[in-house]
Structure formats: structure tokens, C-alpha cells
Design an enzyme around this catalytic site. Structure first.
Site, PDB file in Angstrom:
ATOM      1  N   GLU A  34      11.276  15.296 -29.206  1.00  0.00           N
ATOM      2  CA  GLU A  34      12.606  15.738 -29.601  1.00  0.00           C
ATOM      3  C   GLU A  34      13.659  15.105 -28.698  1.00  0.00           C
ATOM      4  O   GLU A  34      13.530  15.135 -27.475  1.00  0.00           O
ATOM      5  CB  GLU A  34      12.674  17.275 -29.502  1.00  0.00           C
ATOM      6  CG  GLU A  34      11.732  17.953 -30.503  1.00  0.00           C
ATOM      7  CD  GLU A  34      11.322  19.363 -30.104  1.00  0.00           C
ATOM      8  OE1 GLU A  34      11.938  19.928 -29.176  1.00  0.00           O
ATOM      9  OE2 GLU A  34      10.384  19.900 -30.717  1.00  0.00           O
ATOM     10  N   GLU A  65       7.465  21.588 -32.774  1.00  0.00           N
ATOM     11  CA  GLU A  65       6.429  21.299 -31.773  1.00  0.00           C
ATOM     12  C   GLU A  65       5.027  21.266 -32.359  1.00  0.00           C
ATOM     13  O   GLU A  65       4.210  20.415 -32.006  1.00  0.00           O
ATOM     14  CB  GLU A  65       6.495  22.311 -30.622  1.00  0.00           C
ATOM     15  CG  GLU A  65       7.730  22.163 -29.738  1.00  0.00           C
ATOM     16  CD  GLU A  65       8.973  22.795 -30.346  1.00  0.00           C
ATOM     17  OE1 GLU A  65       8.859  23.485 -31.389  1.00  0.00           O
ATOM     18  OE2 GLU A  65      10.074  22.578 -29.799  1.00  0.00           O
ATOM     19  N   GLN A  87       9.701  18.761 -24.905  1.00  0.00           N
ATOM     20  CA  GLN A  87      10.963  18.865 -24.166  1.00  0.00           C
ATOM     21  C   GLN A  87      10.926  19.769 -22.933  1.00  0.00           C
ATOM     22  O   GLN A  87      11.465  19.426 -21.894  1.00  0.00           O
ATOM     23  CB  GLN A  87      12.049  19.315 -25.132  1.00  0.00           C
ATOM     24  CG  GLN A  87      13.420  19.135 -24.571  1.00  0.00           C
ATOM     25  CD  GLN A  87      14.460  19.201 -25.669  1.00  0.00           C
ATOM     26  OE1 GLN A  87      14.906  20.269 -26.047  1.00  0.00           O
ATOM     27  NE2 GLN A  87      14.842  18.048 -26.197  1.00  0.00           N
ATOM     28  N   PHE A  88      10.329  20.914 -23.066  1.00  0.00           N
ATOM     29  CA  PHE A  88      10.102  21.805 -21.918  1.00  0.00           C
ATOM     30  C   PHE A  88       8.657  22.258 -22.013  1.00  0.00           C
ATOM     31  O   PHE A  88       8.173  22.534 -23.118  1.00  0.00           O
ATOM     32  CB  PHE A  88      11.018  23.042 -21.975  1.00  0.00           C
ATOM     33  CG  PHE A  88      12.415  22.788 -21.510  1.00  0.00           C
ATOM     34  CD1 PHE A  88      12.808  23.138 -20.218  1.00  0.00           C
ATOM     35  CD2 PHE A  88      13.354  22.206 -22.361  1.00  0.00           C
ATOM     36  CE1 PHE A  88      14.108  22.910 -19.800  1.00  0.00           C
ATOM     37  CE2 PHE A  88      14.653  21.977 -21.932  1.00  0.00           C
ATOM     38  CZ  PHE A  88      15.039  22.327 -20.650  1.00  0.00           C
ATOM     39  N   ASP A  90       7.461  24.957 -21.522  1.00  0.00           N
ATOM     40  CA  ASP A  90       7.380  26.285 -22.140  1.00  0.00           C
ATOM     41  C   ASP A  90       7.082  26.173 -23.636  1.00  0.00           C
ATOM     42  O   ASP A  90       6.476  27.063 -24.211  1.00  0.00           O
ATOM     43  CB  ASP A  90       8.703  27.034 -21.969  1.00  0.00           C
ATOM     44  CG  ASP A  90       9.202  27.003 -20.532  1.00  0.00           C
ATOM     45  OD1 ASP A  90       9.227  28.062 -19.890  1.00  0.00           O
ATOM     46  OD2 ASP A  90       9.563  25.913 -20.054  1.00  0.00           O
ATOM     47  N   PHE A  91       7.531  25.070 -24.252  1.00  0.00           N
ATOM     48  CA  PHE A  91       7.372  24.936 -25.699  1.00  0.00           C
ATOM     49  C   PHE A  91       5.952  24.530 -26.089  1.00  0.00           C
ATOM     50  O   PHE A  91       5.624  24.412 -27.254  1.00  0.00           O
ATOM     51  CB  PHE A  91       8.371  23.921 -26.281  1.00  0.00           C
ATOM     52  CG  PHE A  91       9.810  24.190 -25.911  1.00  0.00           C
ATOM     53  CD1 PHE A  91      10.208  25.435 -25.427  1.00  0.00           C
ATOM     54  CD2 PHE A  91      10.777  23.190 -26.048  1.00  0.00           C
ATOM     55  CE1 PHE A  91      11.539  25.676 -25.089  1.00  0.00           C
ATOM     56  CE2 PHE A  91      12.101  23.430 -25.711  1.00  0.00           C
ATOM     57  CZ  PHE A  91      12.485  24.669 -25.223  1.00  0.00           C
ATOM     58  N   ILE A  92       5.132  24.289 -25.070  1.00  0.00           N
ATOM     59  CA  ILE A  92       3.728  23.992 -25.333  1.00  0.00           C
ATOM     60  C   ILE A  92       3.103  25.168 -26.080  1.00  0.00           C
ATOM     61  O   ILE A  92       2.135  25.020 -26.823  1.00  0.00           O
ATOM     62  CB  ILE A  92       2.995  23.701 -24.001  1.00  0.00           C
ATOM     63  CG1 ILE A  92       1.982  22.575 -24.195  1.00  0.00           C
ATOM     64  CG2 ILE A  92       2.324  24.953 -23.441  1.00  0.00           C
ATOM     65  CD1 ILE A  92       1.494  22.002 -22.875  1.00  0.00           C
ATOM     66  N   HIS A 134      12.498  28.667 -20.035  1.00  0.00           N
ATOM     67  CA  HIS A 134      12.582  27.217 -19.804  1.00  0.00           C
ATOM     68  C   HIS A 134      12.181  26.840 -18.384  1.00  0.00           C
ATOM     69  O   HIS A 134      12.597  25.819 -17.873  1.00  0.00           O
ATOM     70  CB  HIS A 134      14.007  26.713 -20.039  1.00  0.00           C
ATOM     71  CG  HIS A 134      14.437  26.712 -21.464  1.00  0.00           C
ATOM     72  ND1 HIS A 134      14.685  27.867 -22.161  1.00  0.00           N
ATOM     73  CD2 HIS A 134      14.645  25.692 -22.351  1.00  0.00           C
ATOM     74  CE1 HIS A 134      15.058  27.566 -23.406  1.00  0.00           C
ATOM     75  NE2 HIS A 134      15.031  26.255 -23.542  1.00  0.00           N
TER      76      HIS A 134
END
Lengths: 332, 448, 327
Positions: A34, A65, A87-88, A90-92, A134
Site C-alpha cells: 500500500e 492486506e 504498511q504497519f 500491526d496490519f499483519i 500502530h
């Protein structure tokens, strides 16, 4: 003999350079994520890459994601070597099924047929005021999954060499980049080089206590070591660099030498990877050499708070490390 | 929770017991109060009864194994309960006074060297780091002896180092043992101590000296590892012989009047007790009387202290298969010949049947060893520690003796008195024996 | 004159005036925040909704007090429109203990549960399924409230959007999905990230009504949202409304806005929702120029006060660090 050219570049530039050099010579390597196009990625890592490689190989994706992680798995399975920028870190969580149930297991489930050569690059950690959603450090989640390799470079030199190894690896590799390290600089050779996954680095030699530290904590520990040196305490700092595979031997040897172990990571202490390292030592021959209880320093079991003072208080800082060392070497 | 079966401590001096026999197999049902196994203590076999109901889950030791007191030797519990594969050692259920008694004995052997003692709560394992444990093992030091500098007395490598680096001779051997070793040219580095925390005590030195001096006969065909009672006897005898300077006095006694007395008392005693009065009881009675007049000979020598015993308890050496036992007759000078006859017969029988109670083996202040049934006149008996003296009784033999210028045939008997020269000197010992001779030659005094 | 305007019946002149002032509150609030970030006085990151005020004020303006909203990372406007306290909001951005989240949440996590604001959300599309759940409660307990669920064009490409719309549809839940299409998902132009002209068209895939409105037109917003909300309240299930709008500022504080042109920005500024609303109110004689200026001034003052309040508020004590987490 060509002359090796070494310059001082940032961690961020080292990551970008590793990717760019690989993409120049291997057509199968491409990057997706992204805002990695003209925006250059949330932290600017891919800045300039779309201009060089074009939108086909630097693929700006929708905010999806699960789709882009799964897309990377499918592409890898069929002969590409994708680098996915999440991107972060956390978004995993949104891409979890694709990474855990697909990428990690595919080759094994298929009885060794097929492979998933992909790298997931993802910024992790706190310290930027980005608050609870984040700022996490979730590497222990990944380390728990057989089939995934987990990398946590702590400086620019390691980042470039480890990323090369990760891109060369035929397995999915989760490559954690700590946000606060992006601007740190060190000497990095210009040409490509590879640092094997599973090889720890002794960031400082010492005889009194072994500190195993990861990512940003390597730097905090080095700072603490400088302070402690003034008091005659000699700290050895081991940076595992990759937690899967883990260089157990290096840690065991160090602990046998110093008789003391402290593990420091930013991730929440409870269920963090420090527990794994501590247990590994307890089960190893180094146990007989322990002369102090093993200590773990990690984040408190709360979401990362927004307020800067609280945000610092939630993860180990230099004074915490100094205190832990003093407690541990008290019986020297 | 499975319950520990442990080696009972049946006397204050008992440090180890020898397991003779289990009466139950693993898996057998055991009822509370049922005899479970038999042990041999200082000089006695005793059956130990079960303290718990259940299944005998585990036996860690077998016949002839020597086990320290309070050591776990097995478990009783419910079927399928998990118990350790090896004995966990010290029983968690041991009580503190035993522990202290054990420690006091050896601590008393210590010199004035200030030792930072760690208060080890009975049953609590010492706290130490793995590295400290490894080091302690390598240096053969007990962690319990080391004062830890860590929290809750945790022992660190530093502490072990300091302990080991202290004068080795001081930290691992008692001053007395050290002195003997120097005197006898014994290399203490080859000796492993049997005292508290592996300390070398004097009996280890004695054993080493004995080992040096005994060479097994070259043509020896049969060998036997000594164990059980033999081991106890061997330890105790050598300990006595090598620590107490023995001097033996002998004196011939005319037993004419003792014989007359016995003949007259035989029917009376037999009527009262159903048992026959023997010379032994008469001698015991006489010795008891004389001992009460010679407190120095009725003394015990413990930890460089002479303890003058008020009571007169006489040990009687009794031969038993493959050994020797010394049951005790209590308060001899307060008992008549009938009582003594009864008791002496009783303990003799129990001894031969190996059914003595622990209490019947404890507390003697003087011992009599009677070899009168053999062709023995005089001998040099070994003192039963911690007593001061032992009386050897030889056979009664008719001999020509000169009485008032006339040669007469008289029943003569030789008494041999071995005494500990550390406690008394020749003169008082001689006075004691002379007085005993006088009493036995005029035995009617015994009836008063 | 209100009578000439086609509006939901419960919208009074007084309400219109207060909405006008509210739009300025939103704008001044975010402008002020932008300024503080530029000065480095606030740490972390923030997402500003300058230029999107009409979407928040118009949509939330037609709700009843008991109705609920779910917001996004760009949520200051929604919070203010749902009667949020600008003092508490500013204090939160300053990381102070008097803030909405005691200084622990920051810009992206402001919530006012008592007022029916179920919170901003830092995860793109993260709040959409939550809205469905909140609507489920309303239905199961027969509480009669409707949930207004805000998200952006970017979120419409997340799995959570599609899953949530389908679920709300099959259960006829009282939720209205509002997609604030401000043309960019961070830097991803909506034209590149979807193949369809209107995100509202996606409603048809789930069998619910979808509508596109001018996201800077207060009247159109109020009428459309009111209709959808009341239908949902009556048990007719959800709807998807797409607000075509624009954010004037970058995605977040460190955005060079390379993905768009200056011309485009200028074009959209001309469509400013506040200005259009003001012109309409003056034209309809609901407000005079003076009154309008006065309201704008009041809004500005309130934000100044909020800054003072935030600056004078204490930092959270260190002891509060472990509060409010169960385990």
C-alpha cells in the site's frame, strides 16, 4: 580485486538498496504494498523505486492486506519472488490467514512440492506516538509458526545483508524493520552481500553478563553498556538478528562464558520471544554455568499508550537495562 | 501424595542403618503398624513398622545397603502414584531435633575456626545457582556449609570460591583428625570424609591407617565384602582402638567364696525367677557395686569431656552369629541378683535371637566381656566407646595357689581391665581392680 | 426561509444554525491540530478532515441522540458532530489525563461511548464489522437505535467491508454505511484502486440500496441519510451511501501529496461545504452575514479555549499506565 566501496547510509536506504540491487538483476523479484508508489511507502522506504522499476514491478495496491498477502503467496508459488510491504506490522493481523495457514504451510502440506519464496517487510515497534494499533511488536506470533522465518535487523549493515539472504531464501520470511531505526546510520558496502539467516552477531564483547537484545533494544543495550563500563561492569551483547532460525550456539557459548543472561526486547514480555531464549538456555549445557537468575525485560502487558511519557514507560529503556544488569551481576 | 518410608533414627548416635530385609514386595498392600522392613543399627536388628496404609510403591535400597538416618528408602501410597526413580535423599518429614543432634556431634569436633554457618532449615534444600552447584560438586563441598551472599542466602560462584579458597586443611578436616594424620603420615587428599559436609573426622584417618596396615593375604581364596553388623563392629572397634590409648591390667581372683555364694543362692533365685544364677550375674553385681565407688571408671568420654555417670549401666558382650552384641543392664547397683539373673538371661536370649529393642542397647557406662566359657585366661578387651573401661572375664580354673605358706588348690579366675588412659591413669584403674578383687573374694557384701 | 427548503421535518432553524457553527468547530479544530503538528507540539500522527465537514455534520445532524456512530482514523469531525467535547478532544491530542482516553489513545482512538460515538479506529475497515454488531444489539434488544458507520474509499477494498455488508444485509440490521470517498486511500487514487465509478454500486452485490450524494452538500446529505436511517430503524435493513468529497490536507502529517495535483486541490476547495451551506442559509434568510460571522467567531474561540484547557491539563500519572487492561 575490485575496491569495496563503503559509505555511511541509513537503515532505510540500506533496505531500499538491497531491494533495488536485487530487482535490477532478478526479474522475478517485485514489490507490492500500500502506498509504495509515488508516495514511497508510509516511511519512505520505496521512494524513487517506482520511477526506476515502473508500476508493474512496484505495485501500488488497494488497502487489502489479506488479498495482497495471499497474492504474494500465489505469485511465489508460481515462480515469482515477491516482496510484500505491509504498511504497519500491526496490519499483519489482517493478513494472518494468508501468512499462517497458507504461506507457512503450503510446501509442507504439498509434500515438498512447490515453494513460497516471499519476503514480508513490515515496520514495527513503538516510539512514534502512533498509539495502540500502530505500535506493536508481534514477532513472537510469527516465530511460533513452523514454516516462517523471522528477521529483526538492528542496523543498516545487517538490514542490507539480511534482506539479501531473505530474498534469496526459498521460504517465506517475515522481515521486521523497527520504525525508530530507519534514520540510524552506519557503514554499508555498496555491492551486494548476504548475511546468513540464523547467525547471531556479537555487538559487544564482555565477560560479566550476556544480554540478548533485538532490534531497537540492541541500541539501548549498547548505551547501557557504555554507562556500566564506567562502573567496571563488562556487558556482552548478542544480537540474534534472526529469531527463526535462532543461533542457539552463540547464545549458549556466551552464557557459558559470563554465567548470566538478560534478554531484552520491546515486545510484551508475556509470551514474548525472551521466554523462548530463557528456556533454551535453561535446557542447554549453559544451565550449569548460570550464576544468577535469568532476567527478561520486555514490554508491559498493556496496549501501547499515546502519551509520550507513558509510551516510553511501557517498554524497556536504558535505565531499566542498567538496573537489570546491576541486579544480575550483584554477586560477581 | 505418596508417603515417604525413611530410615528411622533409633538412637542419638545412630547415623546410618543397614537394611537387612524387606518384608514386602513392591506392589504389596501394607497396613499401618505392619512390619515393613528390618534394619540393623549400631548393634541391633529391629523391625520397622509401617506408618501408613497403602501400596508399597517403591524400594530404593536392598539387603546390606547402608542408609543414613532420615533418608528416604521407599514410598507407600496409592496404586499408580508417581514416585521419584531415585531416592530423593533426606526425608522432608524429618524433624529438626534429629538434624541438630547430627550437626552438634560434628560441630563439636570443630576447632575454634569461625565458620559462617548457614541456618539450613531441616528439609529445605540449599539455594544456589546452577553454576555454584556445579562448582561445589567439582570441589566436593556441601552447599549447606556455605553462607550464600545472594537473596535468601542463595549461594553464588563467588561464595563457593571463597569457601574453597579458605585453608583446605581447615575447611575439610577436623583439627584432631588433621593432627593424627600428620602424626601417622596419612595423605588426607585421598580420603573422603564421612563427617558432616564431607569433613574428614578422626575415624576416617583411623580407617585409612588400618587400610594401610592390612594387606590382604596373597592366597586368599574367599573374599567377602563386610556389611551390616560386621561393618558396625569393625568401625566401632577400630575407632576405639585407634583413638583411645588402651592399657590392660590383669588380676587373679580366688573365686572360692563366689562359688559358695552361688551354690547357696541357686535354689532361691530359681524359685523366684525360674532361672539359674550364673557367675556372670555375680560378677555384674560386684562390678556395679565397685563402680559406684569409683566414678572415674564409670565415666564416659565424649568430645573431650569426661562425663561422670550417676547411673551404673553395665553392657554385656554377647556373641551372636557372625558378630557381637552388647545389651545393657540398667541400674545394676539398685538391683538384686534375682532381678539381674532374669534380666541378663532375657537380654542374652534376645541378643541371640536378634530381637533386642533399641533401648536395650543404649546407655551402658561400663562393659563386661566374658570369655570364661573358652580356654582363655586373660586378654586385652577393647573399650566400648565412649566408656572408660571394660572388664574381660577369663575362665575359672583350679590352680595351685600359695595361701598362708600352704599350697592349696583354689578356683582361680583372671580379670582383665582395659582402661582409656586419656580418661584415667594407671593408679586409679589399679585401685578399681584391686577393690573388685576384694569384693569378689568376699562376696557376701553383695547381699547387703 | 426554512419552509422553502426540503429537509427532514425534525430539522429546525436553530438546528441549522448550530450545524453551521459545528462545521466551523470541526474545521478550526483540525486546522489548529495541523498547526500544532507543524510546530512539533503534538506527537504521533493525525488525520485531518478539513474539507469533509459536511459529511460529518450533515449525516450525524439528522440522527437521534440514541443513535450511534462508528468512526475512522479521520474521525475528529464525527466526534464533534456527535456532540463531542472539543476540550476533551484537544486534551487527548495533547496526551493529557483530561482527554477522552486519559491521554492513552490519541487522535485515532477517540471515543465517546455515552454520546453514542463508538470510536475512531486505526485499522482501515476495522470498524465496519463493529457497526454491524452494534446494530445487532439494537435489533435483538429492540432498542430502536440506528448505527451510522463511517469509512473511507480505501476501506471498501478490505475484506471486512464486504463481509460486514453481507452480514448486515441478510439480518436486516439497522445500520447505514457511509463511505466518505475523499478520492484517495492514503495515496491510492480511488480510480486506480477500484474499477467502478461509484463505490455505492457495491451495495447491489449484497442486495441493499446504494446511493451516491454530493458529500459537500449539507441538504442532500441530510435528506439522504435521514431516509436511510429511518428505513433502517423501521427494520428494512441497511443501506450504503457514498459521499463524494475531498480532504484538503494530506493523508497524515508527513504527506507530500505527490499523488495529486495542485489544480485538483484548487478545484475541490471551490466546492467547500461550509461556504455552500453558509450561502444557502443566508439566501434562505436563516442567517445574516453578521450572525454567520459571529457563529464562526464563537467556534474559533471555543477551539482557542480547548487549546488552553489542553495545555493546562496534567499529564497522566505513571501509575495510570496499567489501568483499564483486564489481564
Amino acid at each position: 580485486m575490485t575496491e569495496i566501496k563503503i559509505r555511511e547510509i541509513t537503515y532505510l536506504e540500506a533496505v531500499r538498496e538491497a531491494m533495488s540491487q536485487e530487482m535490477r538483476q532478478n526479474e522475478d523479484v517485485f514489490i507490492l504494498g500500500e502506498d509504495i508508489g509515488v508516495y514511497g511507502g508510509a516511511f519512505g522506504v520505496t521512494r524513487g523505486m517506482i520511477e526506476e522499476f515502473g508500476p508493474e514491478r512496484v505495485r501500488n495496491t488497494p488497502i487489502s492486506e489479506a488479498a495482497i498477502a495471499g497474492g504474494a503467496v500465489g505469485a511465489a508459488l508460481t515462480g515469482m519472488r515477491p516482496i510484500l510491504e505491509l504498511q504497519f506490522s500491526d496490519f499483519i493481523t489482517i493478513a494472518m490467514d494468508q501468512l499462517v495457514n497458507q504461506a507457512a504451510k503450503t510446501r509442507y502440506m504439498f509434500g515438498g512440492k512447490g515453494k513460497v519464496p516471499m519476503v514480508v517487510r513490515t515496520p514495527a515497534g513503538s516510539g512514534t506516538g502512533a498509539a495502540a494499533q500502530h505500535s506493536q511488536s508481534l514477532e513472537a506470533w510469527m516465530a511460533h509458526i513452523p514454516g516462517l522465518k523471522v528477521v529483526q535487523p538492528s542496523n543498516a549493515y545487517d538490514a542490507k545483508g539480511l534482506l539479501k539472504a531473505a530474498m534469496d531464501d526459498d521460504n517465506p520470511v517475515i522481515f521486521y524493520e523497527h520504525k525508530l531505526l530507519y534514520r540510524t546510520q552506519c557503514n554499508v558496502p555498496e555491492e551486494q552481500y548476504s548475511i546468513p539467516l540464523g547467525k547471531a552477531d556479537i555487538k559487544r564483547e564482555g565477560k560479566d553478563v550476556t544480554i540478548v537484545a533485538t532490534a531497537i533494544m540492541v541500541h539501548k543495550t549498547l548505551e547501557a553498556a557504555t554507562e556500566l563500563e564506567k562502573e567496571g561492569i563488562d556487558v556482552e551483547i548478542i544480537d540474534p538478528r534472526t529469531i527463526v532460525p535462532l543461533d542457539e550456539e552463540a547464545i549458549i557459548e556466551s552464557v557459558k562464558k559470563t554465567g548470566r543472561l538478560i534478554v531484552v526486547h520491546e515486545a510484551v514480555k508475556r509470551g514474548g520471544f525472551g521466554g523462548e531464549i530463557a528456556s533454551m538456555i535453561a535446557e542447554s549445557e549453559a544451565f550449569d554455568y548460570l550464576d544468577s537468575p535469568i532476567k527478561r525485560l520486555g514490554g508491559l502487558a498493556v496496549p501501547i499508550p499515546y502519551n509520550p511519557t507513558l509510551e516510553k514507560a511501557v517498554v524497556p529503556q536504558v535505565p531499566d537495562i542498567i538496573e537489570a544488569v546491576k541486579e544480575t551481576v550483584r554477586f560477581k | 501424595m505418596a508417603k515417604e518410608i525413611f530410615m528411622p533414627k533409633l538412637s542419638s548416635t545412630m547415623e546410618t542403618g543397614t537394611l537387612l530385609e524387606w518384608f514386602k514386595e513392591e506392589g504389596d498392600t501394607v497396613e499401618i503398624g505392619e512390619p515393613l522392613f528390618e534394619i540393623l543399627t549400631d548393634k541391633i536388628n529391629i523391625e520397622v513398622e509401617a506408618y501408613d496404609d497403602g501400596i508399597l510403591l517403591k524400594r530404593y535400597f536392598d539387603t546390606d545397603d547402608q542408609v543414613p538416618v532420615n533418608h528416604v528408602i521407599g514410598y507407600i501410597g496409592q496404586a499408580n502414584e508417581q514416585v521419584p526413580a531415585e531416592s530423593p535423599g533426606e526425608s522432608g518429614e524429618s524433624n529438626e531435633s534429629n538434624e541438630q543432634a547430627l550437626q552438634e556431634e560434628t560441630v563439636a569436633e570443630e576447632a575454634e575456626r569461625p565458620l559462617v554457618a548457614v541456618s539450613v532449615i531441616s528439609g529445605e534444600k540449599p539455594r544456589a545457582t546452577p553454576a555454584a552447584r556445579r562448582m561445589a560438586k567439582t570441589n566436593q563441598v556441601e552447599l549447606t556449609a556455605i553462607a550464600g551472599s545472594g537473596p535468601n542466602g542463595r549461594v553464588h560462584v563467588k561464595d563457593v570460591n571463597e569457601y574453597v579458597n579458605e585453608d583446605q586443611a581447615h575447611s575439610k578436616i577436623t583439627p584432631l583428625a588433621n593432627k593424627i594424620a600428620k602424626h601417622e603420615n596419612v595423605d588426607i587428599t585421598t580420603i573422603s570424609g564421612s563427617g558432616l559436609n564431607g569433613k574428614i573426622v578422626k575415624q576416617d584417618i583411623s580407617a585409612a591407617i588400618q587400610e594401610k596396615s592390612t594387606k590382604a593375604p596373597a592366597s586368599s581364596q574367599k573374599r567377602r565384602k563386610i556389611g551390616g553388623m560386621r561393618k558396625v563392629i569393625s568401625d566401632r572397634m577400630s575407632q576405639s582402638a585407634f583413638t583411645a590409648p588402651h592399657v590392660t591390667l590383669t588380676s587373679e581372683i580366688d573365686t572360692t567364696k563366689v562359688k559358695e555364694l552361688r551354690v547357696q543362692l541357686l535354689p532361691i533365685v530359681e524359685k523366684q525367677t525360674g532361672m539359674r544364677l550364673s557367675y556372670t550375674e555375680v560378677i555384674i553385681k560386684a562390678v556395679g557395686l565397685v563402680l559406684s565407688r569409683f566414678p572415674a571408671v564409670n565415666a564416659s568420654f565424649i568430645n573431650d569431656e569426661i562425663i561422670y555417670n550417676d547411673a551404673v549401666h553395665i553392657g554385656l558382650a554377647v556373641a551372636v552369629p557372625d558378630g557381637l552384641m552388647v545389651p545393657v543392664l540398667k541400674d545394676v547397683n539398685q538391683k538384686g541378683l534375682a532381678d539381674l539373673t532374669m534380666e541378663a538371661k532375657e537380654i542374652g536370649k534376645r541378643a541371640r535371637e536378634q530381637k533386642l529393642l533399641p533401648d536395650q542397647l543404649k546407655g551402658s557406662t561400663f562393659t563386661i566381656s566374658n570369655l570364661g566359657m573358652y580356654a582363655i585366661d586373660a586378654f586385652t578387651p577393647i573399650i566400648n566407646q565412649p566408656e572408660t573401661a571394660i572388664l574381660g572375664v577369663g575362665r575359672m580354673l583350679e590352680k595351685p595357689v600359695v595361701i598362708k605358706g600352704e599350697i592349696e588348690v583354689r578356683p582361680m579366675m583372671t580379670l582383665s581391665l582395659s582402661f582409656d588412659h586419656r580418661v584415667i591413669d594407671g593408679a586409679p584403674a589399679a585401685e578399681f581392680l584391686t577393690e573388685l578383687k576384694r569384693v569378689l573374694e568376699n562376696p557376701f557384701e553383695l547381699l547387703v | 426561509m426554512l419552509s422553502t427548503m426540503k429537509l427532514p421535518s425534525h430539522i429546525t432553524e436553530k438546528k441549522l444554525k448550530s450545524l453551521y457553527k459545528e462545521m466551523w468547530l470541526i474545521r478550526y479544530f483540525d486546522e489548529k491540530v495541523d498547526q500544532f503538528f507543524a510546530k512539533g507540539m503534538i506527537h504521533g500522527t493525525t488525520h485531518l478532515c478539513v474539507g469533509q465537514e459536511a459529511s460529518a455534520s450533515g449525516s450525524i445532524g439528522v440522527l437521534q441522540a440514541k443513535d450511534k456512530i462508528i468512526s475512522t482514523h479521520r474521525g475528529h469531525g464525527h466526534c464533534i458532530a456527535k456532540e463531542g467535547d472539543v476540550n476533551k478532544m484537544m486534551a487527548e491530542l495533547f496526551g493529557r489525563v483530561t482527554g477522552y482516553c486519559k491521554g492513552k489513545g490519541g487522535s485515532m482512538h477517540i471515543a465517546d461511548v455515552e454520546k453514542g460515538n463508538l470510536g475512531a479506529n486505526g485499522i482501515v475497515g476495522g470498524g465496519i464489522p463493529l457497526a454491524v454488531g452494534a446494530a445487532l444489539t439494537s435489533k435483538m434488544k429492540n432498542q430502536g437505535y440506528v448505527v451510522l458507520c463511517f469509512f473511507g474509499d480505501g476501506a471498501s477494498n478490505e475484506g471486512s467491508f464486504h463481509e460486514a455488508l453481507n452480514l448486515a444485509a441478510i439480518w436486516d440490521l439497522p445500520v447505514v454505511f457511509i463511505c466518505e470517498n475523499n478520492q484517495y486511500g492514503m495515496s491510492g487514487p480511488v480510480k486506480e484502486m477500484t474499477r467502478i465509478e461509484n463505490i455505492a454500486e457495491r451495495a447491489s452485490a449484497y442486495g441493499i440500496p446504494g446511493k451516491v450524494v454530493d458529500g459537500n452538500d449539507m441538504i442532500e446529505i441530510m435528506n439522504t441519510v435521514h431516509e436511510a436511517v429511518e428505513k433502517a430503524r423501521e427494520g428494512n435493513g441497511p443501506a450504503l451511501i457514498e459521499m463524494k468529497t475531498y480532504r484538503w490536507k494530506g493523508h497524515s502529517k508527513s504527506d507530500a501529496k505527490k499523488y495529486r495535483t495542485r489544480e485538483e486541490e484548487t478545484e475541490w476547495r471551490k466546492k467547500d461545504g461550509i461556504k455552500r451551506f453558509k450561502d444557502l442559509l443566508i439566501e434562505e434568510k436563516i442567517l445574516s452575514e453578521e450572525e454567520a460571522n459571529k457563529l464562526q467567531e464563537e467556534a474559533k474561540k471555543e477551539i482557542e479555549e480547548a487549546v488552553k484547557f489542553a495545555e493546562n491539563s496534567p499529564e497522566p500519572p505513571l501509575e495510570s499506565l496499567l489501568e483499564d487492561v483486564y489481564a
